[in-house]
Design an enzyme around this catalytic site. Structure first.
Site, mmCIF file in Angstrom:
data_model
loop_
_atom_site.group_PDB
_atom_site.id
_atom_site.type_symbol
_atom_site.label_atom_id
_atom_site.label_comp_id
_atom_site.label_asym_id
_atom_site.label_seq_id
_atom_site.Cartn_x
_atom_site.Cartn_y
_atom_site.Cartn_z
ATOM 1 N N GLU A 159 29.202 65.289 64.139
ATOM 2 C CA GLU A 159 29.443 64.045 64.897
ATOM 3 C C GLU A 159 30.283 64.337 66.144
ATOM 4 O O GLU A 159 30.057 63.767 67.209
ATOM 5 C CB GLU A 159 30.142 63.034 63.981
ATOM 6 C CG GLU A 159 30.708 61.816 64.669
ATOM 7 C CD GLU A 159 32.144 61.525 64.260
ATOM 8 O OE1 GLU A 159 33.032 61.519 65.134
ATOM 9 O OE2 GLU A 159 32.362 61.311 63.046
ATOM 10 N N HIS A 160 31.240 65.260 66.029
ATOM 11 C CA HIS A 160 32.036 65.664 67.191
ATOM 12 C C HIS A 160 31.221 66.502 68.173
ATOM 13 O O HIS A 160 31.289 66.303 69.386
ATOM 14 C CB HIS A 160 33.243 66.497 66.736
ATOM 15 C CG HIS A 160 34.402 65.687 66.246
ATOM 16 N ND1 HIS A 160 35.622 65.667 66.884
ATOM 17 C CD2 HIS A 160 34.541 64.872 65.171
ATOM 18 C CE1 HIS A 160 36.455 64.874 66.228
ATOM 19 N NE2 HIS A 160 35.821 64.388 65.179
ATOM 20 N N GLU A 211 42.585 65.631 63.657
ATOM 21 C CA GLU A 211 42.349 64.374 62.935
ATOM 22 C C GLU A 211 42.784 64.506 61.478
ATOM 23 O O GLU A 211 43.384 63.587 60.907
ATOM 24 C CB GLU A 211 40.876 63.990 63.014
ATOM 25 C CG GLU A 211 40.432 63.516 64.385
ATOM 26 C CD GLU A 211 39.006 63.011 64.389
ATOM 27 O OE1 GLU A 211 38.386 62.938 63.294
ATOM 28 O OE2 GLU A 211 38.492 62.686 65.475
ATOM 29 N N HIS A 217 30.946 65.550 59.594
ATOM 30 C CA HIS A 217 31.968 65.043 60.510
ATOM 31 C C HIS A 217 32.061 65.931 61.754
ATOM 32 O O HIS A 217 32.174 65.448 62.887
ATOM 33 C CB HIS A 217 33.312 64.993 59.775
ATOM 34 C CG HIS A 217 34.448 64.490 60.609
ATOM 35 N ND1 HIS A 217 35.741 64.865 60.393
ATOM 36 C CD2 HIS A 217 34.483 63.647 61.671
ATOM 37 C CE1 HIS A 217 36.533 64.290 61.283
ATOM 38 N NE2 HIS A 217 35.798 63.539 62.066
#
Length: 1009
Positions: free
Chosen positions: A99-100, A177, A96
């Site tokens: 991905e950022h 998030e 994750h």
């Protein structure tokens, strides 16, 4: 379909039709003159009750403008067959995080967040998501910039910088998030459920990642997160793991040339892709077949029964779980939910598999039955479970039914054949994932159609849905104080217990079936006539009024553009009594919820036959929306009106919905964004009753008599207004309104009821309303700074839309720089607001009290606005005209589906403005607007006498400890908080009614010219 020599597979989609030539030239590749500017729920609705979805306020953001017209947008999406299952054990959340990180500049385009800035300057958007075994990136942009955008985007996979300095900043984005996800029960359930997997199975990993796992612990263990990111990228971001879908109004030759030239540079590491298919039966453990009691965030009772099955993806042509879920989730006569509703034990039921990576991957497929329980249902939850097991046993005994399979097959084939065009960015995202799952002949249809009936394939998973292999999860606020275990990552309180022996014995034996449970009968709502009707009146560009009298008004337009056998029908039943008191609003909410409940069983066949309907309570009336194949739509409308005319309820049903509405209001109040909106509109809109006032009413002693008295008064005086568009004649449309009049036998009100509120004129000074969040477990805060413009005409409203466009296009880098780090990249929202006809604009920031105080954030918003002002003044005329042209093109763009046109026309009917050619008028305004005019318009809001209102909803965290003091959260009362010295000059609002009672009221206002 092409495959590059590096192994990347691509599907090219040309939107060009024979009638279209290259009317819009593609810009030649050139140096980007703006490079120096580079640095912009849940969403699932977890609530089963009708909520107020229609408001007197219209909000326009850049994304909503773009979604209004997407036909000229080009889009691309890329799916990589790697996800969180591949996270290393010592760095949870790394997939994750990567991905950022790839967004943070590349070797070719080094500016941090430069791609975001490029897209915003050219009206585009992007997003990415990490699932268990796949990661998807997607973007859209104006066609003329598509080729350059592809090149910039491809650098994520060719040569991302991922500089060490950016790592700590972007960890904060991931952590934000994570904190925003914590209050959602759906996320908490998944985390708890995943923890039940066998040790060593990737399902038990912490996929989200946060500051603890990606920054603090790695430092303590001397783990170099930066090096591990690059290592992960080299290992898994390989071309032969990737599938790409691109869609644009280009020739296929052009698209192929671009894709080959750009994406061939993605490296192929030659290593086999991650494969977890050998890790079968992850939940075959003693801990799985137990009862888990959970304390939810929301005040709901919910039961989930789950089974972990062998992976079912390979059976996509049969779709066995879809067949089973269609029956489990059926709401008609003989269904589980029908029986539970009759007993007043349940309000909603979902059965099946969501096809997300969590529910379906190469190691297992989940099948679950999730039921929203009433209070009575919660106290009888074992009997609820028994009814589910009885229905499953019935299905197993009768076996798969070809008649039912073919009925589902027929419905879904019709919907597939006549489906309306999707938004390109969502379409390509769906397709690139399908390319990982299906052979190329099924890329477009593999996830939608049921191809072949195979009873053996259906029976295999059906036989496994037994009591002995089920996991039971029971959520209830009544578990508070009784659950002494805590899930590590989300802090969910839970307990574990064995299934009582009496039920184990019952379910192990040959228990009898309930005769009220049976298969559904043949569906009378399935359309068979798809003929396009001949018009019975002259064609028009906009809706025309075909009925107008004291009891109703009807607008109509025959569709001759999209040529699909569907109709959209929308009605508002305006009643003056609704806004008389908070009690009436509560009774109205109860009425609409119970009406939907009464309809549910008989109208469910229409729903599964793709005849969609929605009933919901608006601020001033009941809204009824229908959509679907025209052949049987009149049957559905008549059914709804009949139930409305003959409305009744029982004490048990009434009590069930009283309890449910208490929970619904509570859920609204504990969400910072919902509470902030409620406070702001309570200040701005005269005579608006707050959700908190409604919550107080529903806690009083209401009875069935109160409800029936209200309903009879509601039906006695109405004004019904509607819009019908699609494959209908004007004569058929008139019958719809006539049916309302004849069946309800209502009288016209003395005066036509208002559809808007009157709005207060804010004082010419800064006012602050700062309230405490009503959920002490939630760190999330929200700050909205609102500037009231006042009563303006169409020109100023168009200027405000342009202002919002320029706002984001100029301030992508400022957003992160002024707010200090990239954790705000997704949570800063500038908006144009039309509040009951009164214009204004706002900037909203979502943050966490663990990071910043709301007063500090407001100071940063002001710095943000100062920065914007400076940039706008210095904006070149050419750059300004680029933004104007972009907005004109958005408004000129033809609708790609009938629903877009209907939404736009319905807004005009809903607000009784009837300016159906509003887009054309706005385009004319934009053609002669100047930069000086826009700057002057903005500056009107940026002086000491501006009408400024700040709304703070303050979460709980270390940065707000002194703010909260010893006050305790109570959803029945707002707790007003003091301002820090940063906002000492603002006038505090500590009594909303006292403040608004002294203000002038604007007259009712419509934007007509």
């Amino acid at each position: 379909y092409i495959e590059l020599s590096n192994g990347l597979k691509a599907l090219l989609i040309s939107d060009l039709t024979q009638s279209e030539s290259n009317k819009e030239p593609v810009a030649k590749e050139e140096e980007d003159s703006g490079e120096e500017e580079d640095g912009d729920s849940e969403s699932t609705n977890e609530d089963s009750s009708c909520v107020r979805k229609c408001s007197s306020e219209k909000q326009v953001t850049v994304s909503s403008l773009q979604l209004l017209h997407f036909c000229r947008y080009s889009a691309a999406a890329l799916c990589i067959s790697v996800g969180s299952f591949s996270d290393p054990a010592d760095l949870p959340g790394l997939a994750h995080f990567l991905e950022h990180m790839v967004f943070m500049g590349s070797e070719k385009y080094p500016a941090e967040n430069g791609f975001d800035a490029f897209l915003k300057r050219h009206g585009g958007s992007d997003n990415a998501s990490t699932d268990c075994e796949r990661t998807i990136f997607k973007f859209d942009v104006q066609r003329k910039y598509f080729r350059e955008a592809l090149d910039r985007w491809a650098q994520f996979f060719i040569g991302p910088l991922m500089i060490p300095d950016a790592v700590d900043r972007e960890v904060e984005a991931v952590d934000s998030e994570y904190q925003m996800a914590q209050p959602l029960d759906s996320n908490r359930k998944e985390m708890l459920f995943g923890g039940l997997a066998k040790a060593g199975h990737p399902m038990s990993k912490f996929f989200w990642g946060n500051a603890q796992t990606l920054k603090n612990e790695p430092r303590e263990k001397n783990i170099n997160t930066y090096e591990r990111l690059r290592e992960f990228w080299r290992r898994y971001y390989s071309a032969h793991y990737m599938t790409l879908a691109v869609q644009s109004k280009e020739t296929l030759d052009n698209l192929e040339e671009w894709v080959r030239e750009i994406f061939i540079k993605i490296p192929n590491n030659g290593q086999p892709r991650a494969d977890f298919s050998d890790l079968q039966d992850p939940f075959d453990t003693p801990d799985f077949n137990k009862l888990y009691r959970v304390v939810p965030v929301r005040k709901i009772h919910a039961l989930t029964i789950s089974w972990a099955l062998p992976p079912q993806g390979k059976h996509y042509r049969v779709k066995p779980l879809h067949y089973i879920s269609w029956l489990i989730g059926h709401e008609g006569a003989g269904s589980i939910l029908s029986l539970l509703r009759k007993k007043c034990w349940a309000l909603a039921l979902f059965g099946g598999n969501s096809e997300s990576g969590f529910d379906q991957n190469t190691t297992y497929s989940i099948f679950s039955v999730s039921i929203t329980l009433s209070d009575e249902g919660f106290h009888n939850f074992f009997q609820v479970i028994h009814i589910v097991f009885q229905y499953l046993k019935m299905l197993q005994s009768v076996g798969p039914q070809q008649r039912l399979y073919e009925e589902i097959q027929k419905i879904e084939a019709s919907e597939f054949h006549y489906q309306e065009q999707m938004e390109p960015i969502e379409f390509v995202a769906n397709i690139c994932e399908n390319m990982q799952l299906f052979p190329k002949e099924d890329f477009l249809r593999g996830d939608q159609l049921m191809f072949e009936y195979n009873p053996e394939v259906i029976s295999a998973p059906l036989r496994l849905l037994t009591p002995a292999t089920a996991n039971i999860l029971l959520l209830s606020p009544e578990h508070d104080g009784l659950c002494h275990l805590k899930e590590k990552w989300f802090g969910t309180q839970y307990s574990v217990e064995d299934i009582p022996q009496e039920y184990c014995d019952l379910w192990a034996g040959d228990f009898p079936l309930n005769p009220d449970l049976h298969l559904p009968a043949e569906n009378r709502f399935i359309a068979t006539d798809f003929t396009l009707k001949t018009s019975d009146c002259p064609d028009t560009d906009f809706p025309v009024k075909i009925i107008d009298n004291e009891r109703g008004r009807l607008w109509f337009r025959k569709d001759n553009k999209f040529k699909i056998p569907k109709v959209y029908a929308r009605f508002q039943l305006l009643a003056p009594i609704i806004q008389e008191s908070p009690k009436n609003l509560v009774l109205f909410d109860l009425f609409v919820n119970i009406l939907a409940h009464n309809l549910a069983e008989t109208a469910y066949d229409a729903d599964v036959a793709q005849l969609e309907y929605m009933l919901f309570p608006g601020d001033h009336g009941l809204f009824i929306r229908l959509k679907g194949f025209n052949h049987k739509l009149s049957l559905l409308l008549n059914l709804i009106v009949d139930h409305l005319a003959n409305f009744s309820t029982t004490p048990n049903v009434f009590s069930m919905f009283i309890e449910q509405l208490k929970k619904t209001y509570y859920i609204i109040l504990i969400k910072p964004d919902q509470l902030g909106r409620d406070v702001r509109l309570q200040i701005l809109e005269h005579h608006r009753w707050s959700v908190m006032q409604k919550y107080k009413v529903i806690m009083t002693d209401l009875g069935v008599t109160d409800l029936m008295d209200f309903v009879n008064r509601f039906k006695a005086e109405l004004f019904v207004e509607g819009l019908i568009q699609g494959n209908f004649t004007s004569a058929e449309s008139k019958e719809f309104l006539q049916y309302f009049i004849e069946k309800l036998q209502y009288k016209a009100p003395p005066a036509e009821p208002p559809v808007l509120f009157r709005v207060v004129e804010l004082p010419q000074t800064h006012h602050l309303c700062k309230v405490q969040s009503l959920n002490k477990a939630d760190a999330n805060s929200e700050v909205t700074v609102y500037y009231q413009t006042g009563l303006k005409n169409l020109r100023e409203h168009t200027l405000m839309e342009l202002l919002v466009i320029v706002f984001l296009c100029l301030n992508i880098s400022a957003t992160t720089q002024i707010l200090f780090d990239s954790s705000f990249r997704y949570q800063v929202y500038p908006s144009c607001r039309n509040t009951s006809g009164v214009l204004g604009f706002s900037v909203t920031v979502e943050t966490q009290a663990t990071k910043f105080s709301t007063d500090f954030v407001e100071g940063k918003i002001e710095a943000f606005l100062d920065n914007f002002e400076e940039k706008m003044v210095n904006l070149s005329d050419e750059a300004f005209q680029t933004q104007v042209t972009a907005l004109i093109k958005l408004k000129e763009c033809e609708d790609t589906q009938l629903g877009e046109e209907v939404d736009r026309n319905w807004f005009e009917v809903l607000t009784q403005q009837y300016v159906f050619d509003r887009l054309n008028k706005e385009i004319e305004v934009l053609k002669n607007v100047t930069k000086d005019e826009l700057v002057s318009f903005f500056m009107e809001h940026r002086h000491a006498s501006s009408r400024k209102l700040s709304i703070h909803v303050v979460g709980f965290g270390e940065k707000e400890k002194e703010t909260h003091g010893d006050d305790q959260s109570n959803v029945s009362e707002l707790i007003f908080l003091p301002a820090s010295p940063i906002l000492a000059k603002a006038s505090r609002i500590t009594d909303i009614r006292a403040f608004t009672s002294s203000l002038n009221l604007h007259p009712y206002h419509k934007i007509l010219q």
